[in-house]
Each structure stands twice: as C-alpha cells, then as structure tokens.
Design a protein around this motif. Structure first.
Motif, short mmCIF file in Angstrom:
data_model
loop_
_atom_site.label_atom_id
_atom_site.label_comp_id
_atom_site.label_asym_id
_atom_site.label_seq_id
_atom_site.Cartn_x
_atom_site.Cartn_y
_atom_site.Cartn_z
N GLU A 1 -12.90 -16.90 25.87
CA GLU A 1 -14.14 -17.64 26.37
C GLU A 1 -14.43 -17.34 28.02
N ILE A 2 -13.50 -17.32 28.64
CA ILE A 2 -13.87 -16.87 30.17
C ILE A 2 -14.38 -15.56 30.26
N SER A 3 -13.78 -14.44 29.33
CA SER A 3 -14.18 -13.29 29.49
C SER A 3 -15.68 -13.11 29.19
N THR B 1 -10.39 -14.74 37.42
CA THR B 1 -9.55 -15.89 37.05
C THR B 1 -8.16 -15.29 37.41
N CYS C 1 -10.96 -9.67 25.41
CA CYS C 1 -10.84 -10.11 26.74
C CYS C 1 -10.79 -8.97 27.85
N ALA D 1 -12.05 -19.39 38.39
CA ALA D 1 -11.06 -20.31 37.52
C ALA D 1 -9.77 -19.90 37.57
#
Length: 429
Positions: A289-291, A298, A324, A371
């Motif tokens: 999700e962060i990618s 992060t 990712c 994050a």
C-alpha cells in the motif's frame, strides 16, 4: 546604538520568541539585526547561516546558545528535529574564533581544540557535514575520524591543523593510542546522543576512560575543557554521569522534551495481531500500500539483526515481483562500507524503505520520512520515542502488536493518544 542594544537588552524566552518572528529593522537605515546576532553569534557565522536560509533560531537554540557561550558545562535536552546540532556547533565555533583573535592561538597538527563524539559513523559524518557548511564563511577547519575510510587517510587528515574533530569513540581511542590525535589543546568536548554514550548498552566505559585522560591533561595545563552533552532524553544515567564528572553542569531543556509528537502531525495506527505468524502478511500488505506513493520514505524498525534480515528478505521478494519499492538494510553487524552504502541509497531516493534495528533511531536526519513501521514493537518507551522522532514533518506510525508486546505498547500508545490534549510526558521505565 546597535552596540548598546546588543550589550544591555536581554529578552526573556517569551519576548525573544516574538522578536524572532521577524528580523529587527532599524527605521533610520538599512541595518538588520539577525536574531542569531542577539544570541551572541558573530558576522562570519551569520553569513553562513544566511547562505543556508537559516534566519530564526529554534527554542532550544534560543536557550542553549547563550549558555554555551558563557563557557560553562551544559546539557542540551530537546526533541528530535529541534536543531541541537547547531545549538552546540554555533557557540563553540564562535568561542574558537574569539580565542584565536584574543590570544593569538596557533593551530597545531594532531591537537584539535574541540572534540565531538557521536555513537555511529553516519551520525558523525552528518555532524561534520553541518560544520563544514558553517566553515564556508567562518575560518575554522574540521574533519571526522569515524571509520568507513582508510586509517591512513584519517592519519593524513589529522596531520593538518584542525580546530574541530568529530569522532566515534572506538576510532578516536585507536588514533589517540597511536599519538595521531592528542588532548593537550582540547577546550571543548561534546557528547552527542549522550543518553546512549553514557548508558550500559552504549559506550560508558570508553567514555569514562576518555574523561580520565582529559582530567590528566587538564591538571597538567591547569585548565578543564568545557563539557557539553545533547540528547532527546534526559535519563537518570545522563544526569548522574554529568553531575559526577561536571558538578556545575546546567541542564537546558526544551518545553517538548520527552513528549511524543502531537497527533495533528504524527498519527498512530496500532495493528493488534492474534498470532506472531500474522506479522509477515500484515507487513506485506502495508508495504504494498505504501509503495503506491513515492512521495515519502518509510523506516521499518526491528528489535534484532535476525528480524531485520528476515524483513529485508521479505521486501526483496516483493520488489522482484514489482509489488513494492526497493529497500535498504541497516544494522550493526553489516560491514561498515556496506552499511554506509545502504544509508546513502535510502537518503538519495534509490530505496523507498529502510529496514533497521534501533541503530537507525538516533540522530540520523532524513526530512522526507513519512511513515514508520514497527515490525517489532520496541521493548522500552525510550526506544519508542526515538523511533517516532524520525518523522520530522507529518506522517503515520504503524505498530504490529503481539501478545508479548501488548503491555509496553499500551503504555506508549496511551501516552501518544494523550499528547494532543494533555501533553503528558512519556514515562521512561
């Protein structure tokens, strides 16, 4: 008139803060009095700050710079990102400059006048980088002996007269034993991240031996160097260590010391797991999700090197599948050159994730961190505070919480939740 103003007007913290919101302009001319000048910083350093776009001191700089300029022993305690490095570098360089002008001091090879100790080579390099930016206008020379390059290169660097040397304790001890660096002219000693350097898990014994050597030279010279410590925590070990070796120490603290970031800036997202086996799946979903966004970086924290290697392996597999961003690993068992390369990859945007132990939780400055994932929840509130402090602006902290970490997690997360309204201090166990 300006001289009279500087000499006799000493504003309180509250009044100085209001003054610092704007530069003092004199209606009768084009003179501008920098807020840093009102703290006692000279023209050369003011020019260096101006080149970097630094015009307004932070709270801890307002409080710490004048105190250090008196030459007294000082401990600077302030939260991450508050400007502690400039808080000690600016007044020390100013004092070195004044000493040189008033006493006609000549620089000597192997005999620096200021030593700055850092717990890691990366932090040492970061401090030296800040100092070198200041030296563009101010006339002083600095170098680092922190490892990561050949000993011969460090020896050659020390053979040139240096005003300020940034060092890790291990590498300093090695060079001191070989007479490449000596203590006879040292007038200022700084311990950055003092809570770690003075702790049982850090470099307490090495620090004690250093101070014994300093004391021996001070007796011979009938002069004791100024001692300065900085940290994001004022622990019992820090207080007892300083009071024993420097009974006259002044503790200069920010209002936000030991406080967690307000929730308007850093949001906490606890993820409670029923079983340890769920950690991998939850981690994979988070990094995927962060990618999707490449705007920020992060940091993934682990408690052990083995855990760090496991997470790095998981991310490498995901990256090979295109699920990712690339990652870098950072822990104490990595060869120095490899660890340095990983850190550079993360800082220069080649890697979106940094998987690390608590070695990456202290002092290192990457403004774009948005994050933090605590794959392993820290074992103490101290570690939690240091980890969260890596977020400089805005961001979110994801905590993977298992049954074994629930107790310490509830302590830290309850403190995080109440900082918005009560601004309670984190209780350090």
């Amino acid at each position: 008139m300006i001289h009279y103003f500087r000499s006799f007007f000493r504003p309180t913290d509250h009044l100085r803060t209001s003054l610092l919101k704007r530069t003092l302009s004199l209606q009768s001319g084009k003179y501008m009095v920098s807020p840093f000048a009102s703290l006692g910083i000279g023209k050369a350093l003011l020019a260096s700050l101006d080149e970097q776009g630094i015009h307004v001191p932070t709270q801890i700089q307002n409080r710490g710079i004048p105190k250090i300029l008196t030459g007294s022993n000082v401990f600077i305690g302030a939260e991450t990102g508050s400007g502690k490095t400039l808080t000690f570098l600016l007044p020390i360089i100013e004092l070195l400059t004044r000493q040189e002008k008033s006493r006609g001091i000549e620089r000597s090879p192997h005999r620096p006048r200021c030593l700055v100790f850092a717990p890691t080579r990366e932090l040492g390099e970061q401090i030296c980088k800040v100092a070198k930016k200041l030296s563009h206008r101010a006339k002083f020379s600095c170098t680092e002996i922190v490892g990561g390059r050949s000993r011969k290169a460090e020896e050659e660097s020390l053979s040139v007269p240096r005003d300020l040397v940034v060092a890790t304790l291990g590498r300093f001890t090695e060079h001191n034993r070989k007479k490449n660096i000596m203590l006879s002219e040292v007038r200022h000693i700084v311990f950055d991240e003092a809570d770690y350097l003075f702790s049982r898990l850090g470099f307490r014994e090495e620090t004690k031996q250093l101070l014994l050597n300093v004391e021996r030279h001070a007796v011979l010279k009938d002069r004791k160097p100024q001692m300065i410590g900085t940290a994001a925590l004022k622990t019992l070990e820090v207080e007892s260590f300083f009071r024993y070796y420097c009974p006259s120490v002044s503790f200069v603290l920010s209002d936000k010391l030991h406080q967690l970031p307000l929730e308007e800036r850093v949001r906490s997202e606890p993820l409670y797991l029923n079983n340890v086996s769920e950690k991998r799946t939850v981690l994979e979903n988070l990094v995927k999700e962060i990618s999707k966004s490449e705007d920020s970086k992060t940091v993934i924290f682990c408690n052990t090197v083995d855990s760090c290697r496991f997470v790095d392996h998981v991310l490498s597999d995901l990256n090979e599948k295109g699920e990712c961003l690339p990652s870098a690993c950072y822990h104490g068992e990595m060869p120095p050159n490899e660890r340095r390369a990983s850190w550079i990859r993360f800082c220069e945007k080649d890697a979106g994730f940094l998987v690390c132990t608590d070695l990456g939780a202290r002092g290192l400055d990457v403004p774009s961190i948005g994050a933090i994932i605590m794959f392993d929840f820290p074992k103490t509130a101290t570690s939690y505070l240091h980890r969260v402090g890596r977020i400089r602006n805005e961001g979110v902290v994801y905590s993977l919480i298992t049954q074994s970490s629930r107790k310490i997690a509830e302590l830290c997360l309850s403190a995080h939740a109440t900082t918005k309204t009560a601004k309670k201090l984190v209780q350090i166990p």
